[in-house]
Motif scaffolding. Structure first.
Motif, PDB file in Angstrom:
ATOM      1  N   UNK A  13       0.844  -1.194   0.000  1.00 43.77           N
ATOM      2  CA  UNK A  13       0.000   0.000   0.000  1.00 43.77           C
ATOM      3  C   UNK A  13       0.881   1.246   0.000  1.00 43.77           C
ATOM      4  N   UNK A  14       0.296   2.366  -0.351  1.00 40.98           N
ATOM      5  CA  UNK A  14       1.041   3.613  -0.319  1.00 40.98           C
ATOM      6  C   UNK A  14       0.850   4.335   1.008  1.00 40.98           C
ATOM      7  N   UNK A  15       1.445   5.523   1.109  1.00 43.00           N
ATOM      8  CA  UNK A  15       1.206   6.358   2.294  1.00 43.00           C
ATOM      9  C   UNK A  15       1.576   7.805   1.963  1.00 43.00           C
ATOM     10  N   UNK A  16       0.952   8.719   2.661  1.00 42.82           N
ATOM     11  CA  UNK A  16       1.319  10.137   2.604  1.00 42.82           C
ATOM     12  C   UNK A  16       1.639  10.557   4.032  1.00 42.82           C
ATOM     13  N   UNK A  17       2.921  10.760   4.288  1.00 45.26           N
ATOM     14  CA  UNK A  17       3.363  11.104   5.649  1.00 45.26           C
ATOM     15  C   UNK A  17       2.838  10.113   6.670  1.00 45.26           C
ATOM     16  N   UNK A  18       2.948   8.835   6.341  1.00 41.91           N
ATOM     17  CA  UNK A  18       2.570   7.663   7.151  1.00 41.91           C
ATOM     18  C   UNK A  18       1.063   7.399   7.204  1.00 41.91           C
ATOM     19  N   UNK A  19       0.244   8.244   6.584  1.00 44.56           N
ATOM     20  CA  UNK A  19      -1.194   7.966   6.519  1.00 44.56           C
ATOM     21  C   UNK A  19      -1.432   7.017   5.343  1.00 44.56           C
ATOM     22  N   UNK A  20      -1.977   5.811   5.595  1.00 46.00           N
ATOM     23  CA  UNK A  20      -2.114   4.827   4.516  1.00 46.00           C
ATOM     24  C   UNK A  20      -2.974   5.334   3.364  1.00 46.00           C
ATOM     25  N   UNK A  21      -2.523   5.046   2.157  1.00 42.82           N
ATOM     26  CA  UNK A  21      -3.314   5.257   0.949  1.00 42.82           C
ATOM     27  C   UNK A  21      -3.404   3.918   0.234  1.00 42.82           C
ATOM     28  N   UNK A  22      -4.473   3.726  -0.512  1.00 46.11           N
ATOM     29  CA  UNK A  22      -4.730   2.400  -1.086  1.00 46.11           C
ATOM     30  C   UNK A  22      -4.980   2.488  -2.587  1.00 46.11           C
ATOM     31  N   UNK A  23      -4.395   1.543  -3.297  1.00 43.09           N
ATOM     32  CA  UNK A  23      -4.440   1.572  -4.749  1.00 43.09           C
ATOM     33  C   UNK A  23      -5.810   1.205  -5.314  1.00 43.09           C
ATOM     34  N   UNK A  24      -6.700   0.671  -4.475  1.00 44.66           N
ATOM     35  CA  UNK A  24      -8.045   0.356  -4.974  1.00 44.66           C
ATOM     36  C   UNK A  24      -8.960   1.572  -4.961  1.00 44.66           C
ATOM     37  N   UNK A  25      -8.414   2.722  -4.590  1.00 41.96           N
ATOM     38  CA  UNK A  25      -9.178   3.971  -4.627  1.00 41.96           C
ATOM     39  C   UNK A  25      -8.546   4.906  -5.662  1.00 41.96           C
ATOM     40  N   UNK A  26      -9.351   5.549  -6.508  1.00 39.71           N
ATOM     41  CA  UNK A  26     -10.812   5.635  -6.455  1.00 39.71           C
ATOM     42  C   UNK A  26     -11.542   4.547  -7.233  1.00 39.71           C
ATOM     43  N   UNK A  27     -10.820   3.681  -7.971  1.00 46.37           N
ATOM     44  CA  UNK A  27     -11.485   2.690  -8.826  1.00 46.37           C
ATOM     45  C   UNK A  27     -11.182   1.289  -8.319  1.00 46.37           C
ATOM     46  N   UNK A  28     -12.033   0.789  -7.443  1.00 43.65           N
ATOM     47  CA  UNK A  28     -11.790  -0.514  -6.841  1.00 43.65           C
ATOM     48  C   UNK A  28     -11.803  -1.626  -7.877  1.00 43.65           C
ATOM     49  N   UNK A  29     -12.701  -1.566  -8.845  1.00 44.21           N
ATOM     50  CA  UNK A  29     -12.797  -2.630  -9.849  1.00 44.21           C
ATOM     51  C   UNK A  29     -11.522  -2.732 -10.677  1.00 44.21           C
ATOM     52  N   UNK A  30     -10.942  -1.587 -11.017  1.00 40.83           N
ATOM     53  CA  UNK A  30      -9.729  -1.582 -11.825  1.00 40.83           C
ATOM     54  C   UNK A  30      -8.591  -2.282 -11.094  1.00 40.83           C
ATOM     55  N   UNK A  31      -8.450  -2.015  -9.800  1.00 40.75           N
ATOM     56  CA  UNK A  31      -7.352  -2.599  -9.041  1.00 40.75           C
ATOM     57  C   UNK A  31      -7.663  -4.018  -8.575  1.00 40.75           C
ATOM     58  N   UNK A  32      -8.783  -4.195  -7.901  1.00 37.73           N
ATOM     59  CA  UNK A  32      -9.072  -5.460  -7.228  1.00 37.73           C
ATOM     60  C   UNK A  32      -9.424  -6.584  -8.186  1.00 37.73           C
ATOM     61  N   UNK A  33      -9.655  -6.275  -9.445  1.00 36.90           N
ATOM     62  CA  UNK A  33      -9.935  -7.336 -10.413  1.00 36.90           C
ATOM     63  C   UNK A  33      -8.788  -8.318 -10.542  1.00 36.90           C
ATOM     64  N   UNK A  34      -7.558  -7.828 -10.429  1.00 36.78           N
ATOM     65  CA  UNK A  34      -6.385  -8.698 -10.602  1.00 36.78           C
ATOM     66  C   UNK A  34      -5.281  -8.441  -9.585  1.00 36.78           C
ATOM     67  N   UNK A  35      -5.429  -7.422  -8.723  1.00 37.59           N
ATOM     68  CA  UNK A  35      -4.340  -7.035  -7.841  1.00 37.59           C
ATOM     69  C   UNK A  35      -4.769  -7.003  -6.376  1.00 37.59           C
TER      70      UNK A  35
END
Length: 223
Positions: free
Chosen positions: A132-154
């Motif tokens: 996952x990513x982070x901005x100054x230790x606050x987690x960011x997630x690759x399934x946002x903003x398009x969950x279908x695009x990411x979670x389909x295969x990742x």
């Protein structure tokens, strides 16, 4: 954990397996950046070099190290740091180079799990499991903003800066402390537990919550 495209200039053989493949910008210049995991040399920009993984000698050198250590120590996975680095190098595609590196690692090692850092859609089919990513230790997630695009295969797991549930310690990560220690339960986000020293005994209730998240994840998305 291995740098997918970075090497120290003072390592033996650097001039052979790395120097000719140093990354170039479209202008033809060599970019100078800094990758330093404890930040003590963050502005010593000359110690390391970014290498284009499309350079075959670098690819072979790195893959041989990973495979040798995998056979010697029997670890289950290799984490390729900085794997999502993209640069429009006129001498070779960094994305195609990453694909070739992963293919080389999987030759004869089909059970070696390969994970990477960061994500963009062009590498989704190369390294499906990423941090996952982070901005100054606050987690960011690759399934946002398009969950279908990411979670389909990742899938993603917690960044190494995720705090442990007992102390908020980030362990080896240079942040030192992070109040964020628990991830959301979504298809694209795998529950992750950071463990340092006495985490399991110092905060058993919080640890149990993350285990509960993992059980919920398995029931929802792995059944």
């Amino acid at each position: 954990m291995f740098g997918a495209n970075v090497a120290a200039r003072d390592l033996p053989g650097f001039e052979t397996w790395a120097a000719p493949g140093q990354l170039l910008n479209p202008s033809g210049h060599t970019p100078i950046g800094s990758v330093d995991w404890d930040a003590s040399r963050h502005f010593d920009h000359s110690w390391g070099a970014l290498i284009n993984p499309s350079y075959e000698p670098w690819r072979r050198h790195l893959a041989e190290q990973i495979v040798r250590l995998h056979h010697e120590y029997g670890f289950d996975a290799a984490f390729l740091d900085i794997s999502a680095m993209y640069n429009n190098d006129p001498r070779g595609s960094t994305t195609a180079g990453l694909q070739a590196l992963v293919d080389l690692l999987r030759e004869g090692n089909p059970d070696l799990l390969i994970a990477g850092e960061a994500w963009f859609d062009g590498i989704g089919g190369i390294i499906p499991l990423v941090q996952a990513g982070h901005r100054d230790t606050v987690p960011t997630h690759h399934d946002q903003p398009d969950q279908a695009l990411f979670a389909g295969t990742n899938r993603s797991f917690g960044h190494v800066c995720l705090g442990d549930p007992a102390h908020g310690s980030t362990g080896v990560h240079e942040a030192g402390y992070n109040a964020h220690w628990r991830l959301p339960v979504r298809e694209g986000v795998i529950p992750t537990l950071t463990v340092v020293d006495d985490t399991l005994t110092a905060a058993p209730d919080r640890v149990a919550l993350i285990v509960q998240d993992a059980q919920e994840y398995a029931a929802k998305y792995l059944s």
